[in-house]
Design a protein around this motif. Sequence first.
Motif, PDB file in Angstrom:
ATOM      1  N   ALA A 129       0.979  -1.143   0.494  1.00 21.36           N
ATOM      2  CA  ALA A 129       0.152  -0.131   0.134  1.00 21.36           C
ATOM      3  C   ALA A 129       0.536   1.148  -0.136  1.00 21.36           C
ATOM      4  CB  ALA A 129      -0.886   0.530   0.764  1.00 21.36           C
ATOM      5  N   LEU A 130       2.281   1.248   0.679  1.00 19.33           N
ATOM      6  CA  LEU A 130       3.088   2.040   0.388  1.00 19.33           C
ATOM      7  C   LEU A 130       3.372   2.793  -0.260  1.00 19.33           C
ATOM      8  CD1 LEU A 130       3.707   4.333   2.303  1.00 19.33           C
ATOM      9  CD2 LEU A 130       6.211   2.660   2.834  1.00 19.33           C
ATOM     10  N   VAL A 131       4.136   2.045  -0.788  1.00 19.10           N
ATOM     11  CA  VAL A 131       4.569   1.767  -2.367  1.00 19.10           C
ATOM     12  C   VAL A 131       3.220   2.269  -3.368  1.00 19.10           C
ATOM     13  CG1 VAL A 131       5.794   0.107  -4.774  1.00 19.10           C
ATOM     14  CG2 VAL A 131       6.199  -0.125  -2.269  1.00 19.10           C
ATOM     15  N   LEU A 188      -7.593   3.913   0.254  1.00 17.95           N
ATOM     16  CA  LEU A 188      -6.350   3.950   1.839  1.00 17.95           C
ATOM     17  C   LEU A 188      -7.833   4.153   2.296  1.00 17.95           C
ATOM     18  CD1 LEU A 188      -5.587   7.839   0.510  1.00 17.95           C
ATOM     19  CD2 LEU A 188      -4.386   6.214   1.277  1.00 17.95           C
ATOM     20  N   PHE A 189      -8.993   3.475   2.004  1.00 21.46           N
ATOM     21  CA  PHE A 189      -9.981   3.557   3.625  1.00 21.46           C
ATOM     22  C   PHE A 189      -8.981   1.957   3.904  1.00 21.46           C
ATOM     23  CE2 PHE A 189     -13.789   4.141   6.651  1.00 21.46           C
ATOM     24  CZ  PHE A 189     -13.894   2.541   6.288  1.00 21.46           C
ATOM     25  N   LEU A 190      -8.812   1.247   3.462  1.00 22.03           N
ATOM     26  CA  LEU A 190      -8.746  -0.267   3.854  1.00 22.03           C
ATOM     27  C   LEU A 190      -7.725  -0.048   4.515  1.00 22.03           C
ATOM     28  CD1 LEU A 190      -8.107  -2.606   0.705  1.00 22.03           C
ATOM     29  CD2 LEU A 190      -9.715  -2.348   2.537  1.00 22.03           C
ATOM     30  N   ALA A 192       3.205  10.027   9.717  1.00 17.93           N
ATOM     31  CA  ALA A 192       2.379   9.968   8.688  1.00 17.93           C
ATOM     32  C   ALA A 192       2.301  11.446   7.901  1.00 17.93           C
ATOM     33  CB  ALA A 192       0.846   9.845   9.015  1.00 17.93           C
ATOM     34  N   ARG A 193       1.716  11.855   9.093  1.00 15.21           N
ATOM     35  CA  ARG A 193       1.489  13.952   8.592  1.00 15.21           C
ATOM     36  C   ARG A 193       3.027  14.484   8.330  1.00 15.21           C
ATOM     37  NH1 ARG A 193       0.380  18.511  11.098  1.00 15.21           N
ATOM     38  NH2 ARG A 193       1.138  17.824  13.404  1.00 15.21           N
ATOM     39  N   LEU A 194       4.127  14.264   8.656  1.00 16.87           N
ATOM     40  CA  LEU A 194       4.920  14.818   8.546  1.00 16.87           C
ATOM     41  C   LEU A 194       6.164  14.233   6.977  1.00 16.87           C
ATOM     42  CD1 LEU A 194       5.549  16.295  11.742  1.00 16.87           C
ATOM     43  CD2 LEU A 194       4.901  17.075   9.898  1.00 16.87           C
ATOM     44  N   VAL A 195       5.928  13.221   7.762  1.00 18.14           N
ATOM     45  CA  VAL A 195       7.766  12.650   6.735  1.00 18.14           C
ATOM     46  C   VAL A 195       7.749  12.724   5.111  1.00 18.14           C
ATOM     47  CG1 VAL A 195       8.107  10.136   5.653  1.00 18.14           C
ATOM     48  CG2 VAL A 195       7.831  10.392   8.749  1.00 18.14           C
ATOM     49  N   LEU A 196       6.061  12.771   4.875  1.00 11.79           N
ATOM     50  CA  LEU A 196       6.054  12.986   3.116  1.00 11.79           C
ATOM     51  C   LEU A 196       5.176  14.179   2.941  1.00 11.79           C
ATOM     52  CD1 LEU A 196       6.129   8.914   1.618  1.00 11.79           C
ATOM     53  CD2 LEU A 196       7.385  10.923   1.901  1.00 11.79           C
ATOM     54  N   LEU A 202       0.227  10.957   4.142  1.00 14.42           N
ATOM     55  CA  LEU A 202      -0.005   9.028   4.195  1.00 14.42           C
ATOM     56  C   LEU A 202      -0.872   8.520   5.709  1.00 14.42           C
ATOM     57  CD1 LEU A 202       3.518   7.422   3.415  1.00 14.42           C
ATOM     58  CD2 LEU A 202       1.741   7.360   1.666  1.00 14.42           C
ATOM     59  N   PRO A 203      -1.664   7.357   5.641  1.00  8.71           N
ATOM     60  CA  PRO A 203      -2.472   6.830   6.301  1.00  8.71           C
ATOM     61  C   PRO A 203      -1.649   6.427   7.683  1.00  8.71           C
ATOM     62  CG  PRO A 203      -3.168   6.019   3.923  1.00  8.71           C
ATOM     63  CD  PRO A 203      -2.211   6.936   3.559  1.00  8.71           C
ATOM     64  N   VAL A 204      -1.988   6.824   8.726  1.00 10.81           N
ATOM     65  CA  VAL A 204      -1.609   6.221   9.492  1.00 10.81           C
ATOM     66  C   VAL A 204      -2.134   4.745   9.437  1.00 10.81           C
ATOM     67  CG1 VAL A 204      -3.658   6.336  10.908  1.00 10.81           C
ATOM     68  CG2 VAL A 204      -1.305   6.653  12.321  1.00 10.81           C
TER      69      VAL A 204
END
Lengths: 340, 338, 356
Positions: free
Chosen positions: A166-168, B183-185, B302-306, B311-313
């Motif tokens: 999912a990340l990729v 993403l919801f998954l 999740a909020r800061l890295v990218l 990215l979802p937590v």
Amino acid sequence: MNRRARVVLASGSLLLMVLVVLHLGVGSVSLTPGEVLRAVLDQADQPLHRQIVWDLRLPRAMIAIVAGALLGLAGALLQAIMRNPLAEPGLTGVSAGGVFFAVLWLTRGGTMAEPGRTLALVALAGGLAASGLVVLMARGPSGNTDPVRLVLAGVLVSSILSSATALVLLRNNQALGSILTWMIGSLNGRVWVHWEALWPWAAFALPVGLLCAGVANALQLGDPIAAGIGVPVERARLALLAIAALLAASAVAAVGAVGFVGLIGPHLTRRLVGDDARCVFPGSAVLTAVLLVGADVAAQIITLNPPFATTPYRAGLPVGAVTALLGAPFFLYLLRRSGS
Amino acid sequence: MIAQPRHALRALALTVTLLLGLLVIGMLALQQGTPTLTPGQLGAILFAGEGERLTRIVVLELRLPRLALGIASGALLALSGVILQDTLRNPLAGPELLGITGGAAVIVGAITIFRLPAPAALVPWFTLAGGLAGGLVVLLAAQSMRSTLRLILVGASVTAFLNALLIGMISLATQNDVNLLFLFLVGSLANRTWAHLAIVLPWALLGVPAALLCARLLNVLQLGDDLAAGLGLAVAPVRLLLLVIGAALVAAVVAVCGPIGWVALLAPHLARRLLATPNAAYVLPIAALIGAALLTSADLLARLVLAPTELPVGIWTTLLGGPLLLILLRSHVGVRHE
Amino acid sequence: MLQVRYRSALLFLVVFLVACGAPAATNPPTATPAPTDAPPTAPASTSAPAPTSAPAPTAAAPARDTLAFTDATGASVTLERAPERIVCVTEICVDILADLGLEPVAVAPGGVAPLPAFFGERAQSFALIGGSFFEPSLEDIAAAKPDLVIGLAGVHEGLRDGLAAIAPLYIMGPRTYQDSIAYLKDIGRLTGREAEAAARAQAFEAKLAAYREKSPKNRTVLVMWGMDVNFGIDTAGSLVGSMLSELTNYPWPAPAPGSEGHASGGIQFSLEQVLAENPDVLFVQTYGFGPVPPEPLSVQLAANPLWSEITAVKNNEVHEVSFAVWSTGRGLRSLTLVLDEAMPLIYPDVFPQPLP
């Protein structure tokens, strides 16, 4: 092989043949069995029939049969190793690994000029790598692997790999569309190229798997007894696991992460023929092939009217969606049974 | 599990440490982002009502409810994990592996994908029904709750089934939706506001005390079914009740955030390790704090890295929590239970 | 006894598999290798060369060169003759064919073909390709007897093997409007309609230049879809985004060099960033589906305490736009429609009417 096993094998094979003819007949263009046979024998009524049957449906059916057999045998092997009739090929981490490698390759510049061969190889490598990781993780402090650890490691590794996938995908989201059907498992678009990538592995792994039946029987008796008979328990378990992983990985490389048939087929076979691996192994190969082909027939027949379509058309389901739906009655069946 | 003074001291020390940790994480969460604030500015906004309008909105309407939601959700998930693990006497019981999260996620997924007209405040009830259905299927199919192997196997299968349903539903969506729904998954805390917290809050306010009150029951159950019955406990109904509570704790979280994984499994183990006792009276609150800390720090990542992409937590909790759990369990499984 | 029976069964299995494997290798799926000057009577088999066929000859007659292409996946294909029957499983194909004055023989359902700006009523006569968007039905494609199939990068590459026996596959992956122009010209070359393609490209670039010249470029715009909580945006790396960045302030950088800014969906973008940039105009891609028509996103946003802080929401400049044209279209006709719709809304004083 006892009588029941022989009956099951025979009727299973018969059912398989019927289903294959049915499979060759369904699709956008419906063909009667007669037309199917004529097309196969190169005396088709129309060139379109011949093209559809020979170029599209025949390889699809054959891949379905072999993938089903691979998954069934893998599931039966795993159930013997885990000594539990609820194990399934996905536990080796093969599906998650295959998808992960496929996604990595697609998003890191792998070209899709010849998807059939290269993608299958990548997925195969990924599946095997993931199962290797599972085995590594499952090694206990004394260096041996017991079923509980294996299962746990399998579940966790699969979950971690899914998250990594999912990340990729989230960083490179062009590939999501094509990978989605891979994650459920699909036979759409499988043609001779895919068959050519599949059958060498199957030709090697299926007989090897079937030959392991004796060792599997010993393992099923429990570690102490198996050791008493003279079976090197640890090594046998790892070897059988490796074979199961190879079987499952080849199937996943061909059709994607199809679920549940690898669980339901062997489980049902066990109910029908008993616990002797020499009966169960071939039986589950045949029965699971039946299940997969049947599911694909159902997948092609189902006509959906998606809520957002303005014009009704013939929607197709990936075969993995149908096998997933099979899970529902299966769990109900498990609920009904008094504990085994 | 007689409560000993040293356990109490340890618990106290841990509580203080964790609260301090939460404070630090909370401050970071409120400060970092677009725009990044200094502690002084943050203090001015929070306590003195100053600061320019947009910054105030970002902090008070975006970051603060998100932080509060993270704390509440992390705590709820952890408590659920403790209750399920102690009730089933199984270190791998958790809402994810028991199909509870999966069942709840399918319900929320269906509501989201098919845009079913369900009022937001009622959705947790639907997810509770879904979660209970999933959990019950797993438990009944597994028959023997003490067989770890059977439990994981059935749980994994049911979860796979539910996931397949979800993915199937997602693949029916249009191209645009597919990524968003995917993403919801995974579970996310992004863009949740006070309205979302308001959905979770009643469940938290009732659930957390209820969970803490279960400590005695959990301790008795840990002794084993026979001893528990001997002590006068009606084992089966109590177990069912505890399972319902376990599911109810996560229902609201899944309804609002989606299926966030691994916090519920990880936090109890960490708590037991740090406390060196399985006494539920201590494990419950410590695990809740650990869960809150885990989730809020994962959300920070999740909020800061990218940034500015988020990215979802759920991805972080799995990527980090999964291996951690694997390491923790390698020494446990086969030794302590079954 | 059991062993013997068992092992003979195994032997049979191996032989079966080998036997099946071998003929497949020797049975060329493209049964009748097509001579280049075969009369085009037999429908599908004549125009189905193997994908990596004879290397595009440089010394051959010029006609040969114009029938070779390299698509987005790097596959090089040489066609036997100019394609006339084209199947579109993606909408940029429909767009391109409309611009060239051609018609597809089959399209995927739910696309832009029935829109008045494209084929309108004529679209009823196009065959529909069943299956889903991600897995179009190969049999439907085969039944349409195509010379060429055009698909979308990231979605349809996997079909190449399945289509090998049916028709060549052209995968398009436009990331910017320049890519769309290039694809238009390439298809124009393959179908012998270079003049139309050049004219169309020129008209589009002229229009874009006209808009660019007159546009004051002082308003911030955002194109998005989804819901108030879970939303995706078109970054400057997407088709519409790349176009709008030349015409207005569009501060949404493409996330990573490799990924498309509007792929099949979006990445979650920080709402804080959106608030910081505070767009003046919002374009929201919507599509109606579901038993109950969903609440328009503009209404959802107005009710949300965060989104209602944005200038666009406050001034009621949230415009719902067609997902089909803005998202799936990807071709010059769709992009022109986007321009003509967006610019008068962004700069109503400068463009009270769309430019001619």
